[in-house]
Design a protein around this motif. Structure first.
Motif, mmCIF file in Angstrom:
data_model
loop_
_atom_site.group_PDB
_atom_site.id
_atom_site.type_symbol
_atom_site.label_atom_id
_atom_site.label_comp_id
_atom_site.label_asym_id
_atom_site.label_seq_id
_atom_site.Cartn_x
_atom_site.Cartn_y
_atom_site.Cartn_z
ATOM 1 N N GLY A 1 -8.559 -6.610 -20.552
ATOM 2 C CA GLY A 1 -7.996 -7.894 -20.135
ATOM 3 C C GLY A 1 -6.821 -7.804 -19.186
ATOM 4 O O GLY A 1 -6.765 -6.948 -18.317
ATOM 5 N N SER B 1 -7.865 -5.663 -24.831
ATOM 6 C CA SER B 1 -7.027 -4.534 -24.448
ATOM 7 C C SER B 1 -6.167 -4.888 -23.243
ATOM 8 O O SER B 1 -6.665 -5.406 -22.238
ATOM 9 C CB SER B 1 -7.924 -3.340 -24.103
ATOM 10 O OG SER B 1 -7.135 -2.271 -23.634
ATOM 11 N N ARG C 1 1.605 -3.435 -18.823
ATOM 12 C CA ARG C 1 2.489 -3.473 -17.648
ATOM 13 C C ARG C 1 3.545 -4.576 -17.758
ATOM 14 O O ARG C 1 4.635 -4.450 -17.234
ATOM 15 C CB ARG C 1 1.692 -3.748 -16.378
ATOM 16 C CG ARG C 1 0.596 -2.790 -16.107
ATOM 17 C CD ARG C 1 1.018 -1.677 -15.170
ATOM 18 N NE ARG C 1 -0.167 -0.953 -14.786
ATOM 19 C CZ ARG C 1 -0.756 -0.009 -15.515
ATOM 20 N NH1 ARG C 1 -0.230 0.355 -16.668
ATOM 21 N NH2 ARG C 1 -1.858 0.590 -15.097
ATOM 22 N N PHE D 1 -6.103 4.172 -22.287
ATOM 23 C CA PHE D 1 -6.954 4.891 -23.250
ATOM 24 C C PHE D 1 -6.856 6.401 -23.074
ATOM 25 O O PHE D 1 -7.290 7.162 -23.933
ATOM 26 C CB PHE D 1 -8.420 4.463 -23.071
ATOM 27 C CG PHE D 1 -8.672 3.024 -23.379
ATOM 28 C CD1 PHE D 1 -8.912 2.610 -24.687
ATOM 29 C CD2 PHE D 1 -8.648 2.071 -22.379
ATOM 30 C CE1 PHE D 1 -9.145 1.276 -24.983
ATOM 31 C CE2 PHE D 1 -8.880 0.728 -22.668
ATOM 32 C CZ PHE D 1 -9.117 0.334 -23.963
ATOM 33 N N GLY D 2 -6.338 6.810 -21.907
ATOM 34 C CA GLY D 2 -6.333 8.237 -21.592
ATOM 35 C C GLY D 2 -7.555 8.593 -20.751
ATOM 36 O O GLY D 2 -8.272 9.537 -21.091
ATOM 37 N N GLY D 3 -7.753 7.821 -19.681
ATOM 38 C CA GLY D 3 -8.848 8.111 -18.764
ATOM 39 C C GLY D 3 -10.214 7.880 -19.393
ATOM 40 O O GLY D 3 -10.337 7.316 -20.484
ATOM 41 N N HIS E 1 -8.141 -7.641 -13.742
ATOM 42 C CA HIS E 1 -7.893 -8.242 -12.429
ATOM 43 C C HIS E 1 -8.792 -7.577 -11.382
ATOM 44 O O HIS E 1 -9.060 -6.375 -11.480
ATOM 45 C CB HIS E 1 -6.409 -8.034 -12.089
ATOM 46 C CG HIS E 1 -5.963 -8.800 -10.903
ATOM 47 N ND1 HIS E 1 -6.053 -8.308 -9.621
ATOM 48 C CD2 HIS E 1 -5.422 -10.030 -10.794
ATOM 49 C CE1 HIS E 1 -5.574 -9.197 -8.785
ATOM 50 N NE2 HIS E 1 -5.184 -10.261 -9.464
ATOM 51 N N ALA F 1 -7.720 -4.209 -10.265
ATOM 52 C CA ALA F 1 -7.536 -3.119 -11.235
ATOM 53 C C ALA F 1 -8.741 -2.175 -11.154
ATOM 54 O O ALA F 1 -9.510 -2.006 -12.107
ATOM 55 C CB ALA F 1 -7.359 -3.684 -12.646
ATOM 56 N N GLY G 1 -9.072 1.063 -10.934
ATOM 57 C CA GLY G 1 -9.106 2.286 -11.731
ATOM 58 C C GLY G 1 -9.719 2.023 -13.094
ATOM 59 O O GLY G 1 -10.587 2.773 -13.567
ATOM 60 N N MET G 2 -9.282 0.934 -13.727
ATOM 61 C CA MET G 2 -9.804 0.601 -15.059
ATOM 62 C C MET G 2 -11.293 0.283 -14.974
ATOM 63 O O MET G 2 -12.081 0.687 -15.836
ATOM 64 C CB MET G 2 -9.015 -0.585 -15.637
ATOM 65 C CG MET G 2 -9.351 -0.901 -17.071
ATOM 66 S SD MET G 2 -8.794 0.353 -18.252
ATOM 67 C CE MET G 2 -10.291 1.122 -18.771
ATOM 68 N N LYS H 1 -3.264 -10.850 -2.316
ATOM 69 C CA LYS H 1 -4.554 -10.229 -2.605
ATOM 70 C C LYS H 1 -5.592 -11.340 -2.751
ATOM 71 O O LYS H 1 -5.237 -12.463 -3.122
ATOM 72 C CB LYS H 1 -4.475 -9.460 -3.923
ATOM 73 C CG LYS H 1 -3.554 -8.267 -3.911
ATOM 74 C CD LYS H 1 -3.452 -7.716 -5.335
ATOM 75 C CE LYS H 1 -2.600 -6.479 -5.385
ATOM 76 N NZ LYS H 1 -2.316 -6.055 -6.764
#
Ligand code: NAP
Length: 246
Positions: A7, A28, A32, A48-50, A71, A74, A76-77, A192
């Motif tokens: 989330g 989750s 930030r 979570f640790g990747g 978002h 985001a 990477g997530m 953005k």
């Protein structure tokens, strides 16, 4: 059914609300924001640790479906969620609201990245309303322009040298955005392409005032993911494809 909702967005909170009483939902958050708006139900906070950490979490908690409602920037997530889904076979649904569309009276310059926005800025204006979030200020720190920066929490250095910081959290009104543009004599807006209504008022205010807008395009989604545009559509997919009960 156990659903993990990644989330940090309005849509993620709305989805958790819609699923209340219909599934076991864990929302989750990255952690930030110091004082985040919390969704209803169970919440966990922090990375979570990747991919390995997320894979372990999905197995430990016997998660049936992951909804990535992070978002649109985001990335990477989202990439980690796609990889963990592929590695475990736990299905992934990406809840991604549509981006904004330029109207006939808008003056938008679309750019592919924050770096490209920073490179273009000096040619477009000198008093900048920067709404890209406090995590991205370093990209603009070297520019000798004046910045109005809005963020939920105070920005951390490096930040632009000539900067006024406003701490606020959406939704924002057209009246309020109009007043900010006028009060600070803004001549360019940077945003953005987040989409959604909560932060769209600045685009209306910019259009009215004839202020050009530099719009940073979204990063691409991982190939092959299933995407829905809003929380009700997400619930429908969970019902139809994954057997979410009434
Ligand atoms: P990101 O760059 O894609 O993610 C970086 C790392 O942060 C991830 O690898 C993960 O750490 C952790 N993370 C991100 N979202 C998480 C979540 N929902 N739950 C647990 N861990 C998470 O993400 P970001 O751009 O920093 O955004 C962080 C959060 O802020 C997201 O939840 C997003 O929805 C929200 N947000 C972002 C923006 C934006 O413009 N980027 C704007 C508004 C809200 P691990 O690898 O350790 O798991």
């Amino acid at each position: 059914m156990r659903i993990l909702v990644l989330g940090g967005t309005t849509d993620a909170r709305a989805l958790a609300g819609l699923l209340q009483g219909r599934a076991e939902v864990v929302s989750s958050l990255a952690g930030r924001v110091r004082n985040p708006l919390l969704p209803p139900g169970e919440v966990r906070v922090g990375g979570f640790g990747g991919v390995p950490g997320l894979v372990e979490y999905l197995r430990d908690k016997a998660i049936d479906v992951v909804v990535d409602a992070t978002h649109p920037f985001a990335a990477g997530m989202t990439a980690n969620a796609a990889a963990a889904s592929a590695g475990t076979g736990v299905p992934l649904v990406v809840l991604r609201r549509p981006g904004w569309t330029e109207g006939p009276d808008d003056d938008w310059r679309r750019v592919p990245s924050l770096g490209a926005a920073a490179a273009l800025l000096p040619a477009v204006g000198s008093r900048v309303f920067l709404t890209t979030g406090r995590q991205d200020l370093a990209t603009f720190a070297g520019l000798h322009l004046w910045f109005l920066v809005r963020s939920v929490d105070p920005p951390d250095p490096p930040v632009p040298r000539r900067m006024h910081s406003v701490l606020d959290r959406g939704p924002f009104s057209v009246k309020g955005e109009r007043a900010l543009l006028q009060e600070h004599a803004i001549d360019v807006l940077v945003t953005k392409d987040s989409g959604g209504s909560a932060t769209a008022a600045k685009l209306t205010a910019a259009r009215e005032a004839g202020v050009p807008v530099i719009v940073v395009d979204r990063p691409p989604l991982p190939a092959g993911v299933s995407v829905v545009a809003d929380p009700p559509a997400c619930v429908a997919v969970l019902e139809e494809a994954y057997g979410l009960g009434a």
